[in-house]
Scaffold this motif. Structure first.
Motif, short mmCIF file in Angstrom:
data_model
loop_
_atom_site.label_atom_id
_atom_site.label_comp_id
_atom_site.label_asym_id
_atom_site.label_seq_id
_atom_site.Cartn_x
_atom_site.Cartn_y
_atom_site.Cartn_z
N VAL A 263 26.08 1.19 98.48
CA VAL A 263 26.52 2.09 99.55
C VAL A 263 27.99 1.85 99.83
O VAL A 263 28.39 0.73 100.17
N VAL A 264 28.80 2.91 99.73
CA VAL A 264 30.25 2.77 99.84
C VAL A 264 30.79 3.71 100.91
O VAL A 264 30.57 4.92 100.86
N HIS A 265 31.50 3.15 101.86
CA HIS A 265 32.12 3.95 102.92
C HIS A 265 33.30 4.76 102.39
O HIS A 265 33.45 5.95 102.68
N SER A 266 34.16 4.11 101.60
CA SER A 266 35.36 4.76 101.05
C SER A 266 35.43 4.49 99.55
O SER A 266 36.10 3.54 99.12
N PRO A 267 34.74 5.30 98.75
CA PRO A 267 34.71 5.05 97.30
C PRO A 267 36.04 5.39 96.64
O PRO A 267 36.72 6.34 97.02
N ASP A 272 33.47 8.50 91.19
CA ASP A 272 32.93 9.86 91.15
C ASP A 272 32.05 10.06 89.93
O ASP A 272 30.99 10.68 90.00
N GLU A 273 32.51 9.56 88.79
CA GLU A 273 31.73 9.65 87.55
C GLU A 273 31.81 8.31 86.83
O GLU A 273 32.46 8.18 85.79
N PRO A 274 31.14 7.29 87.36
CA PRO A 274 31.22 5.96 86.76
C PRO A 274 30.49 5.90 85.42
O PRO A 274 29.56 6.66 85.17
N ASN A 275 30.92 4.99 84.59
CA ASN A 275 30.32 4.83 83.27
C ASN A 275 29.34 3.66 83.27
O ASN A 275 29.51 2.67 83.99
N GLY A 276 28.29 3.82 82.47
CA GLY A 276 27.37 2.71 82.24
C GLY A 276 26.56 2.29 83.44
O GLY A 276 26.31 1.10 83.64
N VAL A 277 26.12 3.25 84.26
CA VAL A 277 25.31 2.92 85.43
C VAL A 277 23.83 2.97 85.04
O VAL A 277 23.33 4.03 84.64
N ASP A 279 19.67 3.14 85.26
CA ASP A 279 18.82 4.05 86.04
C ASP A 279 18.38 3.44 87.37
O ASP A 279 18.09 4.18 88.32
N HIS A 280 18.32 2.12 87.45
CA HIS A 280 17.82 1.49 88.68
C HIS A 280 18.92 1.31 89.73
O HIS A 280 18.64 0.79 90.82
N VAL A 281 20.13 1.76 89.43
CA VAL A 281 21.24 1.65 90.37
C VAL A 281 21.56 3.02 90.95
O VAL A 281 21.74 3.99 90.22
N VAL A 282 21.65 3.08 92.27
CA VAL A 282 21.94 4.34 92.97
C VAL A 282 23.22 4.17 93.78
O VAL A 282 23.30 3.28 94.65
N ILE A 283 24.21 5.00 93.50
CA ILE A 283 25.46 4.99 94.26
C ILE A 283 25.31 5.94 95.45
O ILE A 283 24.95 7.11 95.29
N VAL A 284 25.58 5.41 96.64
CA VAL A 284 25.46 6.21 97.86
C VAL A 284 26.84 6.32 98.50
O VAL A 284 27.33 5.38 99.13
#
Length: 307
Positions: A263-267, A272-277, A279-284
């Motif tokens: 969870v990121v307040h100020s990404p 925006d389009e990270p590489n190598g994420v 499936d079990h990781v969720v960017i919020v």
């Protein structure tokens, strides 16, 4: 895709739905009227049939005889431009009838359908009965054999797979509110931001097990889902880039946690389009967090914090 039809009718396929499975499997519209012959029905000998129904001891009065006659005529006179609906296995099914005459087998009289019964809209959505508008779903409780469907526009939209204007308005208003919530979330004090993240997951049914760590840029939550006992990690960052994300991914093993929420307040832009994420990781990010807050019913809480 558009779906045009002249008339729409509902039919109950046998007493208590006893013919539903056979009718749908064999592409037939089954009905009773055992005391009337297929020859009289197909030749339109309605005067003879009406007299038979009036003399039927199982039909209590003349009004019921007229209703019974009209129901049979709906079935016999229906053309391929009409649509018929029924309910089976908690779904709505629809069909058009072929131009073949009424037939009879050892089960019942029947008419063949044009291309079978369908439980999906034209765009492939399954027509579950509990997702239908009440004006259509209530036909499941209709006590007699057949009736005309008055809600033509609703039925047409359902079969086409479209959405109502009211649903579109609600969706637009929800989108607008989520955009406002995002702006409010960005203005939150850091501690309030942490509390909001905690509240979102707890309102969604997760139980906080512990605070895993406290750092200058945020802290991590360990949460547990009480029914399946799944465990997730929530890491909260004030600012973060792809390098921070990768560090988090390397820190927590997927064998130990069902999901990792970053969870990121100020990404940073590279999130925006990270590489190598995995499936079990969720960017919020704030957009995603605003939608989660809305779903968790925390709009009032956010409003009070920025009031």
């Amino acid at each position: 895709m558009t779906f045009e039809f002249k008339n729409a009718f509902y039919i109950k396929l046998g007493r208590g739905g006893c013919w539903e499975a056979d009718a749908i499997e064999n592409s037939r519209l089954r009905f009773g009227w055992r005391g009337q012959s297929c020859a009289d029905i197909n030749h339109g000998n309605w005067t003879i049939i009406e007299e038979q129904l009036r003399n039927d001891n199982s039909i209590k009065n003349k009004q019921r005889a007229t209703t019974t006659l009209n129901g049979l005529r709906k079935i016999a006179d229906s053309k391929s431009e009409d649509v018929w609906i029924t309910f089976h296995e908690s779904k709505l099914w629809w069909a058009r009838l072929s131009d073949e005459p009424v037939k009879e087998d050892k089960i019942s009289k029947y008419r063949t359908t044009l291309d079978g019964w369908h439980d999906k809209s034209l765009n492939g959505r399954t027509l579950f009965a509990d997702e239908l508008p009440g004006k259509l779903a209530k036909l499941q409780g209709f006590r007699w054999t057949t009736c005309k469907v008055n809600e033509r526009e609703i039925l047409q939209r359902i079969i086409e797979g479209g959405r109502s204007e009211l649903a579109n308005q609600i969706a637009n208003n929800c989108d607008a509110l989520c955009r406002q919530l995002k702006e409010a979330i960005i203005e939150l004090h850091w501690k309030d931001y942490e509390t909001l993240v905690d509240l979102i997951f707890r309102h969604s049914g997760w139980q906080r097990v512990s605070v895993l760590g406290q750092q200058a840029k945020g802290y991590d939550l360990l949460l547990s889902e009480p029914i399946l006992n799944n465990r997730i990690v929530v890491q909260i960052k004030s600012q973060a880039d792809n390098k921070d994300l990768q560090n988090t991914i390397n820190q927590f093993s997927p064998n130990d946690y069902e999901k990792i929420f970053f969870v990121v307040h100020s990404p940073a832009p590279d999130l925006d389009e990270p590489n190598g994420v995995p499936d079990h990781v969720v960017i919020v990010d704030p957009n995603h967090l605003a939608k989660l807050a809305f779903s968790a019913g925390l709009s009032d809480w956010i409003e009070d914090k920025v009031a």
